[in-house]
Each structure stands twice: as C-alpha cells, then as structure tokens.
Design a protein around this motif. Sequence first.
Motif: not given
Length: 494
Positions: A364, A388, A392, A450, A453-454, A457, A478
């Motif tokens: 993360l 994940s 988070l 969330q 927020k990835l 990553s 990602i």
Amino acid sequence: MLEKGFDNEKYLSMQSEHIKERINAFGGKLYLEFGGKLFDDYHASRVLPGFQPDSKLKMLLQLKDQAEIVVVINASDIEQSKVRGDIGITYDHDVLRLIDAFRKAGLYVGSVVLSMYKEQPAAQAFERKLEALGVTVYRHYEIEGYPNDLNRVISDEGYGKNDYIETSRGLIVVTAPGPGSGKMATCLSQLYHDHKRGIKAGYAKFETFPIWNLPLNHPVNEAYEAATADLNDINMIDPYHLEAYGSAAVNYNRDVEVFPVLNAMFNMILGKSPYKSPTDMGVNMAGFCIVNDEVCRRASRQEIIRRYYDIMCRRKKGEATESEVMKIDVLMRKANLSVTERKVVEPALKKAELTGNPAAAIELPDGRIVTGKTSNLLGASAALLLNSLKTLAGIADDIMLISPVIIEPIQKLKVEHLGNENPRLHTDEVLLALSICAATNPTAKLALDQLKKLSGSEVHSSVILSSVDMKTFKKLGIHVTCEPEYQSKNLYHR
C-alpha cells in the motif's frame, strides 16, 4: 505517502516558456514533433514521482491560443490493424480517442495526416470516416530513397508531392498514436512547403526521455531503455553535442544516427541548419525540475524491475523477442538490480508456496504489505483487493464484506450460463458485488470508500493474471507485476 521527486508546477512553467522562446527564434512558427504520450504519460509519472500523467497536456494548455494539433498515422499501421499495447486499441481508433481528448481539453485539432499512403483500402476507409466526421485529412506518400537520397527527398518528387497541411497557428504540435507514424517526416515536409511559399518556420522535438542533462547511466535514463526494449533504443552520449560544446549530453541512437541527414535537409530547405547537435533540436526541461534525485533513482530502479517482469511474461506468451529479453537482462545486471528489491515479490511467493495455489501481495502507499490467496469463492487478486480495502478501512480480517449468499449466484451465472470454467470471482466482479452490498451494509460501504487510496500501490502475483484483473488494477492506478508462469498447464489461456 509517496515521496516527491519532481516539481510539476515548475515543469509546466519552465517548459511552456522554453517552447515560446523556440517559437520566437524561428520567426513565429514552429513545428514541434511530440514524442511519447501527450496526456497519459504514466511511465514518466512512475520514474519521476510528482510528474502528473497529463503534465504535457497542461503545459500545452498554457499555449492553447498559439497551438494547433496535427495527428499523424501511418497508413500501413491502419491496414495492419496495429494495436497500442498499453490500452489495447488499434491506432486508427486511438486517433479518434486523441482528437476527442484534445478537443475536450480545449485544444484545437487542425487535421489528420495519413503518412506512407499507398491507397491502402483500410486507410481509404478511415479517410472517408474522418471526413464524414468533419476532420480534415491530408495524404503524405512514400518517398523513394528516403531519407538518404536528399536530392530526391527535397524536391517536387519527394516532399513536394505530399499534400500541404494548411495551418493557422504559430505552434504546430505534431503527434501520433505510436512510434513509426511519420511525425518527423511530416514536420520536414511542411518546412519544405513553407520555404517554397516564403513562410519562415522552424522545427523542434519534444521527447521527455532520455533526459539529456542527466548522466548516461542514471536510473531514469536506464528505465527509458527498459521501456523501449522492443524498439532497441540505446542511450548514448551525443557526439555532435560533445564536439560542438565540449559538454556531455544524453540522446539515443536513432536521433544520433539520423542527425547528419537532418542537418543536410535543414541546410537545403532553410539555407542553414539551426542546430549543431540532435540534442539542440530538443526542448525538454524535465531534468531541471527534479527536486529529489534519490527518490527518482529509487522509483526508476523499481520501474526497471517492473519492465523485466513484463518482458518475461510476454516471452512466456510468445510476444517478446529474445533480443528484448537479452536487453532487459543486461540492464538488470548493469544496474545491479535483483527482483528481491521489489518488496511484494517475496510475500506473494511465500503465500503461494504456503497455500499451494496462486497468491498475490500488495504494498500500500503507506508501506504496509497485504496478501491474498485463492479460495473456492475468490481468485487471489479479488481476495487481495478485499483484504487491502479492509486494511485501509481498519476492518477486522475475520469480518465478511460480501456474503456467500451473494457470491454463489454470480458463480452459478458464470459457469452455467456464461460458459466459464472458473467459478471464482475476478476483481471487477468482486467490486460489483461489494458495491451491491454497500447499498445496505455500512461496513461494505466503508471498505468501498477506500478504493481511491489504492492508487500508487504495488502488486505482485505468483502467476500471470487474466486481462480482466490486469485492467482492473490499472484503472485503480495500481502497478502490477507477475511471475512468468500460468496458473494451469493448459495451452489455451483466456
């Protein structure tokens, strides 16, 4: 939080001012060959943390009253249905996508050029389609002896037989859906026609990589070599720049090799070449906007490892040549890199070994490592995604976000009605199921919130992922690598 290595605001300001200076140096008209991706430069954003993928577009918007876009596409690429590997669409469809994106941003698209035009049926059909959509189309033809037979190239039998592109702005940005489209030839053809008409104009090149004022073996420049292994680009010290100025500048082999011919063309078209080296032709200011060299070095080393895994997986699929494999192997050795530097590799492989099934791991943005395993309900990537989001959101691992009561009907649909052999949910399917649950379950909604927020990553999978999972991860921002192994021993893989 991801560390910043690049000052994007400084870049926007410095780059636009430098281009204005170059326009003025040529009397108010400049053909600017735009290499690389104009508004979705994710490679640059990965190796220069802080660089925004749409930075070049924003920079052009500062010049939008002066700028006119000309999109070039090789007619042979249309005929062969050439595909952009990063987004999976053909070059002709990408031309339409580019035009839409430029117009939406507020930039003026003047025309499309069909280069290497030989009355290819598919190119003729695309020309009719563009004209029906109200887009002006010009034809540029194959020139016998190009680029070395200068007397023919710079004559009415060469550039002279190309259509003259009518333009109305001072900055003509010549871009394309991919390499080999004919951008440079289009610019030079226009210089020839403008000169015959008594119009003062110049040429410059905007290509972010290699960064000319970084050392030759800087990881940022080595990452560019890794990214262009299929083109066999080689970074090198520009010998013409060194001779003219006594200082080292980095360029790449194709520009260095073609410079004597370009220089002779400028002399014949303009009467005198404005440039002493291929580096002189460039207008890239990115090197001046690096604010933390160590951050960019680390990011670039990670990019080289990602490119290594990409080429290894493409070789497994029969898509990469041995020369690409050799080149990436040499780059890894030269940079003294090991895949163990990628933090998610070891956890993914350990999880796979422990469970005896495919597994995946994610790092993360805050540095925490989470793993996902294959189960009867979910594929490893889908499980990783849910784990994940739980991490988070601060949701306990034993809390079930999606009830089997919801998953099982989806599995039944996949197998009994849609003909899938694998009943496990992929990443896109698990996100849809989570979205449904979020309508009535506050915990599921908290997890779903969330997702944003990835972005940034890092994921590694113990097997080659399906295209569905790869696309989902990419849409979430990602960065994914995979071991070059298939999940099964089947010859056919979806």
